[in-house]
Design a protein around this motif. Structure first.
Motif, short mmCIF file in Angstrom:
data_model
loop_
_atom_site.label_atom_id
_atom_site.label_comp_id
_atom_site.label_asym_id
_atom_site.label_seq_id
_atom_site.Cartn_x
_atom_site.Cartn_y
_atom_site.Cartn_z
N LEU A 184 10.14 -10.36 80.25
CA LEU A 184 10.82 -11.21 79.28
C LEU A 184 9.85 -11.73 78.22
CD1 LEU A 184 13.13 -13.27 81.69
CD2 LEU A 184 13.77 -11.33 80.24
N ILE A 185 8.65 -12.07 78.65
CA ILE A 185 7.68 -12.63 77.72
C ILE A 185 7.11 -11.57 76.80
CG2 ILE A 185 5.40 -13.74 77.58
CD1 ILE A 185 6.18 -15.07 80.33
N GLN A 186 6.58 -10.49 77.38
CA GLN A 186 5.89 -9.49 76.57
C GLN A 186 6.84 -8.52 75.90
OE1 GLN A 186 2.24 -7.88 78.19
NE2 GLN A 186 2.19 -9.45 79.79
N GLY A 187 8.04 -8.34 76.47
CA GLY A 187 9.00 -7.43 75.85
C GLY A 187 9.92 -8.10 74.84
N GLY A 188 10.00 -9.44 74.87
CA GLY A 188 10.91 -10.14 73.97
C GLY A 188 10.29 -11.31 73.25
N LEU A 189 9.82 -12.30 74.00
CA LEU A 189 9.29 -13.52 73.39
C LEU A 189 8.10 -13.25 72.50
CD1 LEU A 189 9.33 -16.61 73.17
CD2 LEU A 189 7.89 -16.69 75.23
N LEU A 190 7.19 -12.38 72.93
CA LEU A 190 5.99 -12.10 72.15
C LEU A 190 6.35 -11.49 70.80
CD1 LEU A 190 2.90 -12.02 72.01
CD2 LEU A 190 2.99 -9.75 73.03
N ARG A 191 7.32 -10.59 70.78
CA ARG A 191 7.76 -9.99 69.51
C ARG A 191 8.28 -11.05 68.56
NH1 ARG A 191 9.77 -5.11 67.43
NH2 ARG A 191 11.55 -5.34 66.05
N TYR A 192 9.04 -11.98 69.09
CA TYR A 192 9.57 -13.09 68.27
C TYR A 192 8.45 -13.97 67.72
CZ TYR A 192 11.94 -17.53 67.27
OH TYR A 192 12.38 -18.69 66.68
N LEU A 193 7.50 -14.32 68.58
CA LEU A 193 6.43 -15.22 68.16
C LEU A 193 5.48 -14.58 67.16
CD1 LEU A 193 5.53 -16.89 71.60
CD2 LEU A 193 6.78 -17.91 69.68
N LEU A 194 5.26 -13.26 67.27
CA LEU A 194 4.35 -12.59 66.35
C LEU A 194 4.88 -12.54 64.93
CD1 LEU A 194 3.00 -9.67 68.55
CD2 LEU A 194 1.64 -11.45 67.47
N GLN A 195 6.16 -12.78 64.75
CA GLN A 195 6.73 -12.85 63.40
C GLN A 195 6.44 -14.20 62.76
OE1 GLN A 195 10.90 -11.79 63.45
NE2 GLN A 195 10.56 -10.11 64.86
N ARG A 196 5.99 -15.18 63.56
CA ARG A 196 5.80 -16.54 63.06
C ARG A 196 4.39 -17.07 63.23
NH1 ARG A 196 10.50 -15.12 64.49
NH2 ARG A 196 12.39 -15.98 63.54
N LEU A 197 3.63 -16.51 64.16
CA LEU A 197 2.28 -16.98 64.43
C LEU A 197 1.30 -15.81 64.41
CD1 LEU A 197 3.08 -19.31 67.48
CD2 LEU A 197 2.66 -20.04 65.14
N VAL A 198 0.04 -16.12 64.08
CA VAL A 198 -0.99 -15.08 64.11
C VAL A 198 -1.47 -14.92 65.55
CG1 VAL A 198 -1.73 -15.45 61.75
CG2 VAL A 198 -2.79 -16.75 63.57
N GLU A 199 -2.12 -13.79 65.80
CA GLU A 199 -2.58 -13.48 67.15
C GLU A 199 -3.57 -14.52 67.67
OE1 GLU A 199 -3.53 -10.03 65.26
OE2 GLU A 199 -2.43 -8.66 66.57
N LYS A 200 -4.41 -15.04 66.76
CA LYS A 200 -5.38 -16.06 67.17
C LYS A 200 -4.67 -17.25 67.80
CE LYS A 200 -8.34 -19.58 65.08
NZ LYS A 200 -9.04 -20.02 63.85
N GLN A 201 -3.62 -17.72 67.17
CA GLN A 201 -2.88 -18.88 67.70
C GLN A 201 -2.24 -18.56 69.04
OE1 GLN A 201 -0.34 -19.35 64.29
NE2 GLN A 201 -1.50 -21.10 63.50
N LEU A 202 -1.68 -17.37 69.16
CA LEU A 202 -1.02 -16.99 70.42
C LEU A 202 -2.03 -16.82 71.55
CD1 LEU A 202 1.67 -14.47 69.15
CD2 LEU A 202 2.03 -16.77 70.04
N ALA A 203 -3.22 -16.26 71.24
CA ALA A 203 -4.25 -16.11 72.26
C ALA A 203 -4.72 -17.48 72.75
CB ALA A 203 -5.42 -15.31 71.71
N ALA A 204 -4.92 -18.41 71.82
CA ALA A 204 -5.34 -19.75 72.21
C ALA A 204 -4.25 -20.46 73.00
CB ALA A 204 -5.70 -20.56 70.96
N MET A 205 -3.02 -20.34 72.54
CA MET A 205 -1.90 -20.98 73.23
C MET A 205 -1.74 -20.41 74.64
SD MET A 205 2.14 -20.92 72.12
CE MET A 205 1.69 -21.29 70.43
N GLY A 206 -1.82 -19.08 74.77
CA GLY A 206 -1.67 -18.45 76.07
C GLY A 206 -2.75 -18.88 77.04
N SER A 207 -4.00 -18.99 76.57
CA SER A 207 -5.10 -19.41 77.44
C SER A 207 -4.90 -20.82 77.95
CB SER A 207 -6.43 -19.31 76.69
OG SER A 207 -6.69 -17.99 76.27
N LEU A 208 -4.44 -21.71 77.07
CA LEU A 208 -4.23 -23.10 77.46
C LEU A 208 -3.07 -23.23 78.45
CD1 LEU A 208 -5.25 -25.96 76.98
CD2 LEU A 208 -3.61 -26.16 75.09
N ILE A 209 -2.00 -22.50 78.22
CA ILE A 209 -0.85 -22.54 79.14
C ILE A 209 -1.25 -21.98 80.50
CG2 ILE A 209 1.46 -21.61 79.58
CD1 ILE A 209 1.91 -21.67 76.54
#
Length: 404
Positions: free
Chosen positions: A262-287
């Motif tokens: 669900l995350i990598q097949g759907g949510l990630l695609r949605y988030l990449l349209q709004r956030l850069v990879e740097k932000q997602l990598a930092a967010m993922g590490s913190l979570i």
């Protein structure tokens, strides 16, 4: 060309799926199997056994990636699947602990195939779609973890403790046949010739992006090591703290796999349209760090289900975005080597994680089993977060093709 790329991507994803089902079958079974009456592995031996696969993979992954740059992806994938088959057969037939170690060495030597299939994805995917395609790779991983651990738990409980290993051998052999018949070569002859001209691994660290690649590799190492400490102890944690057997652990890992899809097949695609990879990598590490910190507090099934959500979410965000970043900042001629280095960095993390986890587990009382190593894993994820926020990257608008 677009239709051909989609067809090829589908075949690549199917290959990953079958490979990861076989890999996932082992996860809930091997720790309890090696610690059981037949082998009686100590904590130190168990740490080495679980990490041996990744130690050998650490050495082999860059070499396999380089080889795939030079001779093509298909022959490397086929040979690696044959070796994987042999490794699983030895594991199922093992009567002594050294045979389990031999099986893990053989499986690790062929484990660089993940770097090769990721290079296949990079071959057929435009740069602005890399992280999205890596997200689909992550979804295939997730589906493999949905089916693999559940199959491993059921086969071990209903047939025999060694049955999952023979089943995984059959899957690996069928995958080798599938690759031989259906898998298309994704690397052109021209690019193979260019790779021979630029064969030294040092080529990866030449140019303006060398610092970024190095930082990504270290962040990936820290993130993977922290997550590996949790996965190493998960079956033992469930058995010693909650009284769960291999089948219950398999079902819980299946739950994590569903979340990963669900995350990598759907949510990630949605988030990449709004956030850069740097932000997602930092967010993922913190979570991920937050989920690992909370895990030792779980004392029942419901709380465990809840804590596995941020663990799956964090890992599902950080892994494909770091791979996507590494791929985007490298030229086509060194794709296999860069992704091979990422695989090697992950392998080092998966080797160090089990060793550190099993070395620290003795610090805990039986009622606190696993707390110290899992919290150290959370700290490593925080290190990955600190590195991710330093990545220099500008937003790259997704193309129309990427959003299609």
């Amino acid at each position: 060309m677009k239709k051909i790329s989609r067809f090829t991507l589908g075949i690549v994803l199917f290959t990953i799926l079958i490979d990861m089902i076989g890999f996932g079958i082992v996860i809930p079974v091997l720790p309890l199997y090696a610690e059981g009456e037949r082998f009686r592995a100590t904590s130190l031996q168990l740490g080495w056994l679980l990490g041996m696969f990744s130690l050998v993979q650490l050495v082999m992954a860059p070499l396999v990636g380089k080889l795939s740059d030079q001779v093509g992806r298909k022959p490397v994938l086929f040979l690696s699947m044959i070796c994987t088959t042999i490794g699983f057969i030895i594991m199922g037939a093992a009567t002594q602990l050294w045979m389990l170690f031999l099986a893990r060495v053989i499986a690790g030597a062929s484990g660089g195939n993940i770097a090769t299939v990721q290079a296949c994805v990079a071959d057929i995917t435009p740069p602005d779609q890399r992280s999205k395609s890596m997200g689909l790779v992550g979804a295939a991983f997730g589906l493999g973890f949905v089916l693999g651990p559940a199959l491993g738990g059921v086969l071990s409980a209903c047939i025999a403790p060694y049955a999952p290993f023979y089943f995984a051998a059959v899957l690996a052999f069928c995958n080798a046949l599938f690759i031989a018949v259906f898998f298309p070569e994704t690397l052109s002859v021209e690019r193979r010739a260019q790779s021979y001209e630029k064969a030294p691994l040092a080529e990866v660290f030449v140019g303006n992006q060398s610092i970024l690649i190095s930082t990504i590799l270290v962040a990936y190492l820290a993130s993977i090591a922290g997550f590996a400490m949790m996965t190493t102890l998960f079956a033992l944690f469930n058995a010693k703290r909650l009284g769960y057997g291999v089948s219950q652990t398999g079902y819980l890992l299946t739950y994590v796999g569903v979340l990963g899809i669900l995350i990598q097949g759907g949510l990630l695609r949605y988030l990449l349209q709004r956030l850069v990879e740097k932000q997602l990598a930092a967010m993922g590490s913190l979570i991920l760090a937050s989920g690992l910190f909370l895990l030792p507090f779980c004392d029942n099934f419901v709380s465990l289900l809840g804590v596995l959500v941020p663990i799956a979410l964090g890992n599902g965000l950080v892994t494909p975005t770091l791979n996507g970043l590494a791929s985007r900042c490298s030229s086509p001629q060194i794709q296999g080597r860069v992704i091979g280095l990422m695989q090697a960095s992950g392998s080092l993390g998966r080797f160090l994680g089990p060793l550190i986890a099993m070395a620290l587990v003795g610090w805990d009382t039986p009622s606190q089993y696993g707390r110290t190593p899992i919290w150290v894993g959370a700290s490593l994820s925080l290190v990955a977060f600190c590195l991710a926020v330093t990545f220099p990257q500008k937003k790259t608008p997704p193309s129309a093709a990427a959003l299609a």
